[in-house]
Motif scaffolding. Structure first.
Motif, PDB file in Angstrom:
ATOM      1  N   LEU A  68       0.828  -1.200   0.000  1.00  0.00           N
ATOM      2  CA  LEU A  68       0.000   0.000   0.000  1.00  0.00           C
ATOM      3  C   LEU A  68       0.869   1.260   0.000  1.00  0.00           C
ATOM      4  O   LEU A  68       0.601   2.218  -0.729  1.00  0.00           O
ATOM      5  CB  LEU A  68      -0.927  -0.009   1.207  1.00  0.00           C
ATOM      6  N   TYR A  69       1.915   1.246   0.788  1.00  0.00           N
ATOM      7  CA  TYR A  69       2.780   2.430   0.886  1.00  0.00           C
ATOM      8  C   TYR A  69       3.592   2.636  -0.394  1.00  0.00           C
ATOM      9  O   TYR A  69       3.737   3.766  -0.873  1.00  0.00           O
ATOM     10  CB  TYR A  69       3.715   2.290   2.084  1.00  0.00           C
ATOM     11  N   SER A  70       4.094   1.541  -0.976  1.00  0.00           N
ATOM     12  CA  SER A  70       4.926   1.680  -2.177  1.00  0.00           C
ATOM     13  C   SER A  70       4.101   2.064  -3.395  1.00  0.00           C
ATOM     14  O   SER A  70       4.594   2.751  -4.304  1.00  0.00           O
ATOM     15  CB  SER A  70       5.683   0.373  -2.445  1.00  0.00           C
ATOM     16  N   VAL A  71       2.849   1.648  -3.463  1.00  0.00           N
ATOM     17  CA  VAL A  71       2.023   1.907  -4.651  1.00  0.00           C
ATOM     18  C   VAL A  71       1.267   3.230  -4.522  1.00  0.00           C
ATOM     19  O   VAL A  71       1.243   4.041  -5.459  1.00  0.00           O
ATOM     20  CB  VAL A  71       1.041   0.744  -4.879  1.00  0.00           C
ATOM     21  N   MET A  72       0.667   3.489  -3.358  1.00  0.00           N
ATOM     22  CA  MET A  72      -0.191   4.655  -3.214  1.00  0.00           C
ATOM     23  C   MET A  72       0.382   5.693  -2.248  1.00  0.00           C
ATOM     24  O   MET A  72      -0.260   6.711  -1.991  1.00  0.00           O
ATOM     25  CB  MET A  72      -1.590   4.218  -2.758  1.00  0.00           C
ATOM     26  N   ASN A  73       1.557   5.412  -1.690  1.00  0.00           N
ATOM     27  CA  ASN A  73       2.254   6.360  -0.813  1.00  0.00           C
ATOM     28  C   ASN A  73       1.356   6.802   0.351  1.00  0.00           C
ATOM     29  O   ASN A  73       1.244   7.995   0.680  1.00  0.00           O
ATOM     30  CB  ASN A  73       2.729   7.585  -1.599  1.00  0.00           C
ATOM     31  N   CYS A  74       0.700   5.824   0.984  1.00  0.00           N
ATOM     32  CA  CYS A  74      -0.154   6.110   2.126  1.00  0.00           C
ATOM     33  C   CYS A  74      -0.136   4.906   3.063  1.00  0.00           C
ATOM     34  O   CYS A  74       0.329   3.817   2.700  1.00  0.00           O
ATOM     35  CB  CYS A  74      -1.576   6.452   1.698  1.00  0.00           C
ATOM     36  N   THR A  75      -0.677   5.074   4.241  1.00  0.00           N
ATOM     37  CA  THR A  75      -0.765   3.998   5.221  1.00  0.00           C
ATOM     38  C   THR A  75      -2.205   3.511   5.310  1.00  0.00           C
ATOM     39  O   THR A  75      -3.129   4.106   4.741  1.00  0.00           O
ATOM     40  CB  THR A  75      -0.296   4.484   6.602  1.00  0.00           C
ATOM     41  N   ARG A  76      -2.379   2.469   6.080  1.00  0.00           N
ATOM     42  CA  ARG A  76      -3.716   1.892   6.210  1.00  0.00           C
ATOM     43  C   ARG A  76      -4.673   2.833   6.932  1.00  0.00           C
ATOM     44  O   ARG A  76      -5.886   2.776   6.715  1.00  0.00           O
ATOM     45  CB  ARG A  76      -3.625   0.535   6.925  1.00  0.00           C
ATOM     46  N   ASP A  77      -4.148   3.696   7.748  1.00  0.00           N
ATOM     47  CA  ASP A  77      -4.998   4.671   8.441  1.00  0.00           C
ATOM     48  C   ASP A  77      -5.511   5.760   7.496  1.00  0.00           C
ATOM     49  O   ASP A  77      -6.482   6.453   7.830  1.00  0.00           O
ATOM     50  CB  ASP A  77      -4.231   5.318   9.590  1.00  0.00           C
ATOM     51  N   ASP A  78      -4.871   5.894   6.341  1.00  0.00           N
ATOM     52  CA  ASP A  78      -5.271   6.938   5.398  1.00  0.00           C
ATOM     53  C   ASP A  78      -6.419   6.519   4.481  1.00  0.00           C
ATOM     54  O   ASP A  78      -6.926   7.351   3.725  1.00  0.00           O
ATOM     55  CB  ASP A  78      -4.074   7.367   4.547  1.00  0.00           C
ATOM     56  N   ILE A  79      -6.784   5.262   4.487  1.00  0.00           N
ATOM     57  CA  ILE A  79      -7.843   4.776   3.596  1.00  0.00           C
ATOM     58  C   ILE A  79      -9.030   4.326   4.430  1.00  0.00           C
ATOM     59  O   ILE A  79      -8.906   4.028   5.622  1.00  0.00           O
ATOM     60  CB  ILE A  79      -7.352   3.623   2.693  1.00  0.00           C
ATOM     61  N   SER A  80     -10.182   4.290   3.818  1.00  0.00           N
ATOM     62  CA  SER A  80     -11.407   3.858   4.486  1.00  0.00           C
ATOM     63  C   SER A  80     -11.700   2.399   4.140  1.00  0.00           C
ATOM     64  O   SER A  80     -11.457   1.961   3.006  1.00  0.00           O
ATOM     65  CB  SER A  80     -12.577   4.742   4.065  1.00  0.00           C
ATOM     66  N   LEU A  81     -12.236   1.649   5.113  1.00  0.00           N
ATOM     67  CA  LEU A  81     -12.578   0.251   4.855  1.00  0.00           C
ATOM     68  C   LEU A  81     -13.635   0.123   3.762  1.00  0.00           C
ATOM     69  O   LEU A  81     -13.644  -0.846   3.000  1.00  0.00           O
ATOM     70  CB  LEU A  81     -13.083  -0.407   6.144  1.00  0.00           C
ATOM     71  N   SER A  82     -14.511   1.103   3.664  1.00  0.00           N
ATOM     72  CA  SER A  82     -15.557   1.039   2.643  1.00  0.00           C
ATOM     73  C   SER A  82     -14.986   1.150   1.235  1.00  0.00           C
ATOM     74  O   SER A  82     -15.681   0.816   0.263  1.00  0.00           O
ATOM     75  CB  SER A  82     -16.582   2.149   2.875  1.00  0.00           C
ATOM     76  N   ASP A  83     -13.719   1.615   1.103  1.00  0.00           N
ATOM     77  CA  ASP A  83     -13.119   1.743  -0.220  1.00  0.00           C
ATOM     78  C   ASP A  83     -12.788   0.395  -0.848  1.00  0.00           C
ATOM     79  O   ASP A  83     -12.620   0.321  -2.069  1.00  0.00           O
ATOM     80  CB  ASP A  83     -11.839   2.583  -0.145  1.00  0.00           C
ATOM     81  N   TYR A  84     -12.694  -0.663  -0.019  1.00  0.00           N
ATOM     82  CA  TYR A  84     -12.385  -1.963  -0.609  1.00  0.00           C
ATOM     83  C   TYR A  84     -13.211  -3.087   0.033  1.00  0.00           C
ATOM     84  O   TYR A  84     -12.821  -4.239   0.047  1.00  0.00           O
ATOM     85  CB  TYR A  84     -10.877  -2.280  -0.537  1.00  0.00           C
TER      86      TYR A  84
END
Length: 621
Positions: free
Chosen positions: A202-218
């Motif tokens: 996640l960090y290498s592809v989208m340059n973010c952490t798991r806290d930066d994304i919402s569970l509803s997104d996937y």
């Protein structure tokens, strides 16, 4: 008086003759004319005899004597003046009916926060109707791996949940005309998540952490509402027309505005007949139809689908604003299967054909396919061996609903094709005794548009799959062995070996080479043992083995390629139930006891072990 005296003298002399062991014959004949009467105390005895399953035969059991013994029988009718009284018809009293319960409750809880609940309620014994309701839920909300406080972890995949919930109403009724009417209404919710990426990915592809994304997104949730109506005749007489019809309506609405409505019909007409007043047969006409109407929103897709979303936005119609990727589709599949089943000279014969109109792969005009449907079987060696040969084929639709049941991590816009197959097989079944049974089989199949999967490159996190349809040949050889010991112990072993050849080819260096086939292991095997101790303790242990599974092809710097494999999958499962009484029992269920972190799909690791304990209870009424 004179004759009476002679008879008395003869009776008095009989014991003396027997005691001396001497029996004098007439002077010029060896034919016996003496009469012997032997008396003793009466001893009533009732012998146990097995049930006679064959026609009785009269066997002469008189032992041969050293001397010639000839006799003749003169039959005389004995007339009696006694007239017995008439006996009233006996009334047979059967065993008392087994007590039935109209409810069932099952509750459990396991590691990874895994609750289980099942509730059943149904009507009691009734010869004309039955109805009920069932509700089930099973889920798990565990996390795979551990997050790192410093660098994004390559082994932390976050929460990897699954959840299945179903509520269904069902009922059947038999009319006075011997027709069975049935109906059921159900709702299902199947929830999962596209969790197939680690923190480091996640960090290498989208340059973010798991806290930066919402569970509803996937997240991925599938909802299915179904209605089934059935009609069936219960007349099974020969030379009587029977029929059965079932109509199903299913509406699937899922995450990312995915929707599919299906209409299904399945029915048959059958008629029993005689051949030369000696052989019996049944003629069938089986009809089926599957129709689909579907639509989805290509601008609402799982996390990491930015490139695909951009394609959808660029592909929109200027006047309507709707992308062609999300336009409504109509797919249909019609099939007719006439066939005959009959016995002839000891052979079991099934002969027919399947005629299909494929408006699924060819929605604009449709295409007609004809498949064989023939099986011939024969029992040999006094029912110890049964062999059969067959050639059968069919075509089946791969809808969005069926595809996601095979792979729950498939893209919402999955391509759909109908798979057709031609199978040629030979089977042999050996019944060594009532306790041992061996099955051996071999099959050669030709498959067109056979379903498989690979990762979708349009999803940046490499966690969403796309269907792949191949035309191939498959050789399958396998068998199973079953041992049952008085219903207390049951042992089963089974296994299959596969050989595949892809008919899709690519030109490499002027040579035609077959494309690789993915997610098709070369072998699988299983061992299981079930123990039933007086219906009090029931246990089952099962070992499963799945060979290395190809999932991708890696191209080296020099242009050579090699196939990548998921490791061999092996698992040990255990289930034990203790029945305290008819109303209460306790159970333990354990999966993956070897704690293997296997991958059934690429980038999707499994739990190391699942344990579930609980109870079942029936409320007395």
């Amino acid at each position: 008086m004179k004759y009476t005296t002679k008879i008395v003298a003869l009776l008095l002399a009989s014991p003396v003759l027997l005691a001396g062991g001497v029996c004098r014959a007439q002077s010029d004949s060896n034919v016996y004319n003496e009469r012997v009467i032997v008396t003793s105390r009466y001893r009533p005895v009732i012998d146990e005899n097995p049930k006679v399953n064959v026609a009785p035969a009269i066997t002469d059991t008189v032992a041969t004597m050293p001397k010639s013994f000839t006799y003749d029988i003169s039959s005389r009718r004995l007339t009696s003046l006694y007239v017995p009284s008439r006996i009233k018809a006996a009334r047979i009293i059967g065993e008392p009916a087994t007590r039935l319960y109209n409810n069932y409750l099952k509750l459990g809880f396991g590691n990874y926060w895994s609750p289980l609940a099942e509730v059943y309620f149904n009507s009691l014994r009734d010869k004309d109707k039955t109805y009920g309701i069932r509700a089930t839920h099973h889920s798990s909300w565990g996390t795979i791996g551990h997050a790192s406080d410093s660098l994004p972890s390559p082994t932390h995949y976050g929460q990897a949940p699954f959840s299945f919930t179903e509520v269904a109403l069902f009922g059947k009724m038999i009319t006075k005309h011997r027709l069975q009417l049935s109906a059921d209404l159900s709702y299902q919710n199947d929830f999962t998540r596209y969790y197939g990426f680690s923190d480091s990915t996640l960090y290498s592809v989208m340059n973010c952490t798991r806290d930066d994304i919402s569970l509803s997104d996937y997240n991925a949730a599938y909802n299915l509402v179904g209605l089934n109506l059935g009609l069936k005749t219960l007349n099974t007489d020969v030379h009587a027309l029977g029929y059965e019809a079932n109509l199903g309506l299913w509406d699937m609405f899922a995450s990312y505005s995915q929707n599919q409505f299906e209409v299904g019909f399945d029915g048959n007409i059958h008629y029993g007949f005689s051949i030369a007043q000696k052989y019996k047969g049944i003629a069938y006409l089986h009809l089926s139809y599957n129709g689909f109407a579907e639509q989805f929103n290509p601008t609402a897709l799982p996390l990491g689908a930015d490139s695909l979303m951009g394609v959808a936005l660029l592909d929109r119609d200027d006047s309507t604003g709707i992308s062609s990727l999300g336009s409504r589709h109509y797919l249909n599949l019609y099939k007719a299967n006439p066939y005959l089943d009959f016995l002839f000279q000891g052979f079991q014969v099934h002969a027919g054909a399947v005629v299909a109109l494929d408006a699924y792969n060819f929605p604009n005009g449709g295409k007609v396919h004809v498949y064989p449907d023939a099986v011939v079987g024969k029992t040999l060696l006094k029912d110890m061996l049964n062999v059969s040969l067959g050639a059968q084929g069919n075509i089946d639709a791969n809808s969005w609903n069926t595809i996601r049941l095979v792979n729950p991590y498939v893209a919402p816009d999955a391509d759909q094709r109908a798979t057709s197959h031609y199978d040629f097989f030979a089977k042999a079944r050996f019944s060594f005794s009532k306790k041992m049974d061996l099955n051996l089989y071999g099959m050669y199949s030709l498959l067109n548009d056979d379903l498989s999967f690979m990762l979708n490159d349009r999803y940046e996190l490499q966690n969403v799959f796309t269907p792949v349809y191949d035309s191939l040949t498959r050789i399958k050889v396998g068998g199973s062995f079953l041992f049952v010991n008085d219903e207390m112990l049951q042992l089963e072993a089974k296994g299959n070996y596969y050989i595949y050849r892809n008919l899709r080819t690519v030109n490499v260096g002027g040579k035609s080479e077959a494309l690789p086939l993915y997610y098709r292991p070369s072998f699988d095997a299983g061992l299981s043992a079930t123990v039933n101790y007086h219906d009090k303790i029931i246990g089952r242990v099962e070992f499963q083995l799945l060979g290395p599974t190809p999932y991708d092809t890696q191209v080296a710097a020099d242009g050579s390629d090699s196939t990548l494999y998921l490791p061999m999958r092996y698992g040990l499962n255990l289930e034990v139930e203790y029945r305290y009484n008819k109303a209460l029992s306790f159970f333990l269920k354990a999966d993956n006891l070897l704690f293997q972190r296997y991958f059934y799909w690429q980038n999707y690791p499994s739990y190391r072990g699942l344990f579930l304990v609980g109870l079942t209870y029936t409320i007395p009424n």
